[in-house]
Design a protein around this motif. Structure first.
Motif, PDB file in Angstrom:
ATOM      1  N   LEU A 160       4.104   2.459   0.318  1.00  0.00           N
ATOM      2  CA  LEU A 160       5.028   1.747  -0.485  1.00  0.00           C
ATOM      3  C   LEU A 160       5.132   0.495   0.419  1.00  0.00           C
ATOM      4  CD1 LEU A 160       7.523   4.768  -0.874  1.00  0.00           C
ATOM      5  CD2 LEU A 160       6.272   3.289  -2.853  1.00  0.00           C
ATOM      6  N   ASN A 161       5.722  -0.678  -0.387  1.00  0.00           N
ATOM      7  CA  ASN A 161       6.164  -1.871   0.556  1.00  0.00           C
ATOM      8  C   ASN A 161       7.312  -1.352   1.267  1.00  0.00           C
ATOM      9  OD1 ASN A 161       8.153  -4.181   0.554  1.00  0.00           O
ATOM     10  ND2 ASN A 161       6.295  -5.055   0.004  1.00  0.00           N
ATOM     11  N   VAL A 164      10.843  -1.475  -0.183  1.00  0.00           N
ATOM     12  CA  VAL A 164      11.010  -0.310  -0.878  1.00  0.00           C
ATOM     13  C   VAL A 164      11.108   0.943  -0.085  1.00  0.00           C
ATOM     14  CG1 VAL A 164       9.853   1.137  -2.796  1.00  0.00           C
ATOM     15  CG2 VAL A 164       9.778  -1.192  -2.970  1.00  0.00           C
TER      16      VAL A 164
END
Length: 177
Positions: A160-161, A164
């Motif tokens: 995930l970024n 995020v």
């Protein structure tokens, strides 16, 4: 039919900078370990503002305000959320542990606790560490952490970024506190 009229900005009970500063904060600190993207940094500031986070520690190569690319996503949150820069993430972690702050690395690691299984202890302050977009949290920092928290993921990417990840973790811990 239910009326779901969108609220205007003027209707959102927003705190002033002074009101934010005077508010009781969530017992949660954020550590950004060598984050490259200024947009990610700004986004974490905005999330920290939303959940009344006490402070963000910007470590290593993580850029610091003021910077137009941080401001673009922070939308003023660098004025509300306290922050400090530290060159050495590991030294910061060691210092925070001396203050009885529990250190949680957000990472995929052996024996990690899944986020949904993590239960914050009452009257305990935590610091959550988010790592570099490519390399994650430094291994020596992970090793020094009191626990490693993993966000369960079920797709093919398992990545995930960082902004995020921060949103998911901060909301989850805020909600449990």
């Amino acid at each position: 039919m239910k009326n779901n009229r969108k609220l205007k900005n003027s209707e959102l009970d927003r705190k002033t900078i002074a009101e934010f500063k005077a508010s009781t904060k969530t017992p949660l600190l954020i550590i950004l370990d060598n984050i490259r993207s200024l947009n990610n940094i700004g986004s974490v500031f905005r999330t920290a503002d939303a959940f009344l986070i006490e402070k963000i520690y910007l470590c290593g190569i993580t850029a610091t305000p003021p910077h137009k690319d941080i401001q673009k996503t922070a939308l003023g949150a660098t004025e509300t959320v306290d922050w400090e820069h530290h060159e050495d993430t590991l030294k910061l972690v060691e210092d925070l542990k001396l203050e009885n702050i529990k250190i949680l690395s957000i990472e995929q690691a052996e024996n990690a606790t899944l986020l949904n299984d993590f239960i914050p202890q009452p009257n305990q302050k935590y610091a959550v560490i988010f790592g570099n977009e490519v390399k994650g949290v430094q291994q020596d920092v992970v090793s020094e952490s009191d626990d490693v928290i993993e966000i369960p993921q079920y797709g093919s990417k398992h990545s995930l970024n960082i902004s995020v990840s921060a949103g998911v973790v901060i909301w989850d811990i805020f909600n449990k506190i």
